[in-house]
Write an enzyme that holds these catalytic residues in place. Structure first.
Site, PDB file in Angstrom:
ATOM      1  N   GLY C  32      -4.744  35.255  32.954  1.00  0.00           N
ATOM      2  CA  GLY C  32      -4.434  34.658  34.354  1.00  0.00           C
ATOM      3  C   GLY C  32      -5.264  35.539  35.225  1.00  0.00           C
ATOM      4  N   CYS C 241      -0.438   1.568  30.682  1.00  0.00           N
ATOM      5  CA  CYS C 241      -1.685   1.348  30.928  1.00  0.00           C
ATOM      6  C   CYS C 241      -1.921  -0.075  30.605  1.00  0.00           C
ATOM      7  CB  CYS C 241      -2.499   2.158  29.640  1.00  0.00           C
ATOM      8  SG  CYS C 241      -4.142   1.799  29.427  1.00  0.00           S
ATOM      9  N   CYS C 244      -3.725  -0.450  27.097  1.00  0.00           N
ATOM     10  CA  CYS C 244      -3.295  -0.142  25.641  1.00  0.00           C
ATOM     11  C   CYS C 244      -1.604  -0.046  25.787  1.00  0.00           C
ATOM     12  CB  CYS C 244      -3.892   1.520  25.145  1.00  0.00           C
ATOM     13  SG  CYS C 244      -3.051   2.908  26.069  1.00  0.00           S
TER      14      CYS C 244
END
Lengths: 258, 358, 289
Positions: C32, C241, C244
């Protein structure tokens, strides 16, 4: 270092170029007591405050601090991170101009809560409650907790700065002319508030002021400075009622005539 | 040798100009640049000069570029000076950019939208590898062609405005400011600010826009829409009573969508930054939109303090003709003022040295 | 695609790659933490992925299989451009399937399909400094990271909750890595943040213009900043979606007309195609049939 003192300084000297700002200054502070450093501008009192708090490094001398473990720390030998951590927890610094110590774009609650968050508080509700509690203690209407400091008066800003500083229960607070620049009536109220808080929370204070009335109201002991030197020190009432040094006499008499 | 006062200033200037003309021409054995070549093949330079010169005329811009030897600020200066001589006889109708004959239109905020994403002739996805085949000259292979898009192409500002998600510009009947006629006055309204930005130095605007992205007064910008294309310019003569087309201009328009203002009780809306410039000039249009938004910080109740948010700082320094004039004027003789400085410093040094000796 | 002549494998010379890899090793050693590196001018402009490209170029080998996505899709213009760049300069195999890739370079999304220990994900980062919007001086932010003084960020979150009732950060949501460094995850939607926590793959971050690299080693704690009583929530559009029918993937909003018509589709094109190949059908796909 004398037993039991919270803060002790010996032989502090500092020059700014050719100008001597501090000349061989000693100071002692006991837990829970208020020490006033008084003098006119140019006396070195603010410089002394900055040296005692580690913000300025002296050319000579040492400042000792007795931490919560009763261990002695050389303030100017401490690593930066440790000194900064100290300033966020056990110590506080109240500036004459509160804008320098507040985030003007952050709400009052955020300003007060910041130190808590810096120390690991992660509960929004509790942080907010503590901030609200402190606003009450410094006599700011709790309804202003979400307001920006931009909308506050000078006196309110100073009280907000005090709340922000005291929220982590510091043992030692440095104050630089905390009532400077405020109207007389506002000053009186603020001094009362400071006196009450300091006594109730048992905080030790090093207070810089040019105003002897402020010293008399708040301080147990007083150090009078002139051109970098301490010319007289002792219990506030004794020094102000019966000044020994010519300069102190001058200061005291000026106040009486005013 | 005895001192002889400098004379012959006029002759020196004439000689300088003659040398400059020669310098500008370069090697006479090399073919001279034609204005049509500049206009056709250095189109982006033309666009920049028209924008900063504040005159839409491609041929004049080509001439200015040739005369300035490619120094584009010098060329813009030539156009500005020329502009002063032009009479004004009408104001056009405002350009309705939703009617633009679009060559390029993209949006970064929607993957797809009515009218589609049209890349157009863009440098965006080229790899910046020097193409040495260009040095050899030659014809590029012909690009694919298709029927022009005739489907509706609503602006993203309208699409977002539909749901109330974006603030709407309010049409006004007030007379807009005119920077070409009156000096800048403060407080400067958005109309004056946009005018100044539209002809401001591209580098300056770019840097300011960039600074807002790096934390100096940011507003989380998104490119709502960028359009490049042709628009017809219309004027309405009072005798005729209907608008008349007087020509076409190519413009680039950028609508930036920026962070919302609002709270728990006031429904937040996206805020807008707008850029509109002559020619195909995306960098300029985008920078202009970023700076436009930054300059609105005060109006939107945001904390200000960053350079791009400082209206005076931005508007006073964005005109590169003014800037170059003043910066370069330092080359003019200043020896009278300097003489007084010399006297002062000599006196001060004498005083200091005398004190040190004591 | 044939490899371009006159350039080293993956464009950068070996010394430069070595310099970048040394910086990456430091980055992995201090999760980080931002490591400065000598970013080079690349043939794509600053802001278009030069950091990610330099990182990929430095770790890419001839046996690697590369996937490049932008906004989750393999076929967005910039993803195509970058994939082509590596095809031309390295000649490596490329793929659009997450599960087949060994290196995935991404702009602003983490693939829906979970990554494995055999993969590296390279993030393109515009602004590596998580405090940049609150403190514009890099000198000051460097000190804040060094001293772990993140009060400024905590205060910002407090203010958001005070003003809006919840944290108003939707992408590039700041995270705490290994309990020590505050990190900018790049402008991925907050929805993707939980994927970073204890991820088996190596996560590398490249910011070319700002000249910083950082990293999250495999199986590292990555926690989005929040309050105990206002915990972080990964939000997505509340739809399935249209192609799909997935209800747990991040969705793109497609405007279909100027009267408010909308359709929602998986942003991760590989994920969507894979689901459709397995027989999942969404509402709009049904309507089209």
């Amino acid at each position: 270092m004398p037993d039991e003192t919270l803060l002790s300084a010996r032989g502090l000297s500092l020059r700014f170029g050719a100008i001597p700002a501090l000349i061989d200054v000693d100071a002692d502070l006991w837990p829970g007591e208020v020490l006033a450093i008084a003098g006119e501008s140019g006396s070195g009192k603010s410089t002394l405050l900055n040296v005692l708090s580690g913000r300025l490094t002296p050319d000579d001398g040492v400042v000792w601090y007795r931490d919560t473990q009763a261990k002695l720390q050389d303030v100017h030998a401490m690593p930066q991170p440790a000194l900064r951590a100290l300033h966020r927890s056990d110590w506080g610094f109240v500036q004459q101009n509160p804008r320098e110590n507040l985030r003007m774009g952050v709400s009052a609650g955020g300003n007060v809560g910041e130190r808590l968050m810096a120390q690991g508080s992660r509960h929004y509700g509790r942080i907010r409650d503590q901030a609200a509690d402190w606003l009450t203690q410094v006599e700011i209407d709790v309804a202003r907790i979400d307001d920006l400091p931009r909308t506050f008066s000078g006196g309110m800003l100073q009280r907000l700065q005090i709340a922000r500083t005291l929220v982590t229960h510091p043992r030692l607070v440095f104050m630089d002319e905390p009532t400077g620049g405020l109207d007389v009536s506002v000053q009186a109220r603020l001094l009362d508030l400071i006196r009450g808080l300091v006594r109730r929370l048992d905080i030790a204070v090093v207070l810089v002021t040019h105003d002897l009335a402020v010293a008399r109201l708040l301080a147990h002991r007083i150090m009078v400075m002139q051109r970098g030197r301490v010319v007289e020190s002792g219990l506030t009432d004794q020094v102000l009622d019966d000044p020994q040094h010519a300069y102190t006499q001058l200061l005291v008499s000026s106040v009486l005539q005013a | 040798m005895a001192y002889v006062a400098v004379k012959g200033g006029e002759r020196a200037i004439d000689n300088a100009h003659a040398w400059l003309a020669q310098d500008r021409r370069g090697d006479p054995a090399v073919a001279e640049l034609g204005l049509d070549q500049i206009a056709q093949q250095l189109g982006r330079a033309i666009d920049r000069v028209m924008a900063e010169g504040a005159v839409y005329d491609r041929e004049l811009a080509a001439l200015a570029i040739k005369q300035a030897q490619g120094d584009l600020i010098e060329a813009a200066f030539l156009l500005r000076a020329y502009r002063t001589t032009l009479p004004r006889f009408a104001y056009s109708e405002p350009l309705a950019t939703e009617n633009m004959q679009v060559r390029r239109r993209i949006s970064a905020v929607f993957k797809d939208l009515p009218g589609g994403q049209l890349l157009g002739p863009t440098y965006d996805y080229t790899h910046r590898l020097l193409d040495f085949t260009l040095a050899a000259n030659g014809q590029p292979p012909p690009a694919a062609e298709a029927e022009a898009e005739t489907a509706m192409m609503p602006g993203v500002a309208d699409i977002l405005g539909h749901e109330g998600l974006m603030e709407r510009d309010i049409a006004s009947d007030a007379t807009p400011a005119d920077l070409t006629r009156e000096p800048l006055a403060f407080p400067a309204g958005r109309d004056a600010r946009l005018q100044a930005l539209a002809r401001g130095d591209e580098g300056f605007l770019l840097a300011l826009g960039y600074s807002t992205q790096r934390g100096w007064g940011g507003s989380h910008p998104f490119v709502g829409e960028l359009r490049v294309g042709e628009m017809s310019v219309e004027i309405t003569q009072p005798e005729l009573g209907f608008p008349v087309d007087i020509g076409d201009v190519t413009v680039t328009e950028c609508q930036m969508v920026n962070q919302f203002a609002g709270s728990k009780t006031v429904p937040p809306q996206f805020t807008s930054g707008y850029g509109l410039v002559f020619g195909h000039a995306e960098r300029r249009a985008m920078a202009m939109a970023l700076v436009d938004r930054a300059l609105r910080a005060d109006e939107l109740g945001e904390t200000t303090g960053a350079p791009a948010q400082n209206v005076e700082f931005v508007l006073y320094h964005c005109d590169n003709i003014e800037a170059t004039g003043f910066v370069e004027h330092l080359k003019l003789p200043h020896y009278v003022d300097f003489q007084s400085e010399l006297e002062t410093i000599r006196r001060m040094r004498a005083d200091a040295m005398r004190e040190a000796a004591e | 695609m044939t490899r371009i002549e006159g350039y080293n494998f993956a464009y950068l010379d070996e010394q430069t790659k070595r310099m970048i890899r040394r910086a990456l090793l430091k980055a992995v050693a201090i999760p980080g933490h931002q490591i400065p590196f000598g970013s080079r001018e690349m043939p794509l402009p600053y802001g278009w992925g030069t950091g990610g490209i330099q990182v990929t170029a430095a770790v890419l080998g001839q046996q690697d299989v590369l996937k490049v996505i932008d906004q989750g899709a393999d076929d967005t213009t910039n993803a195509v451009s970058i994939r082509r760049f590596f095809a031309r300069t390295a000649g490596v195999r490329t793929t659009t399937h997450t599960s087949e890739a060994t290196i995935i370079q991404t702009r602003h999304r983490i693939p829906e399909h979970p990554l494995t220990e055999n993969q590296i994900i390279v993030y393109q980062v515009p602004q590596p400094e998580p405090l940049s919007k609150l403190e514009s001086s890099r000198v000051e932010t460097t000190r804040m990271h060094g001293l772990a003084e993140y009060g400024l960020m905590h205060v910002k979150l407090y203010e958001d909750i005070t003003r809006y009732g919840h944290v108003a950060i939707s992408y590039d949501y700041p995270v705490m890595v290994a309990g020590r460094y505050l990190m900018a995850p790049s402008p991925i939607p907050a929805f993707d943040n939980p994927k970073m926590h204890q991820m088996p793959a190596l996560q590398l971050f490249g910011a070319g213009r700002e000249k910083r690299l950082y990293a999250v080693p495999p199986y590292t704690d990555v926690r989005s900043l929040d309050f105990d009583d206002h915990p972080f929530r990964a939000t997505r559009a509340p739809h399935a979606c249209g192609l799909c029918a997935a209800t747990d993937s991040y969705l793109d909003e497609i405007v279909t007309d100027d009267r408010g018509g909308r359709m929602f589709v998986c942003s991760d094109t590989d994920h969507c195609e894979t689901r459709r190949a397995r027989g999942h059908v969404g509402a709009q796909a049904l309507a089209a049939e």
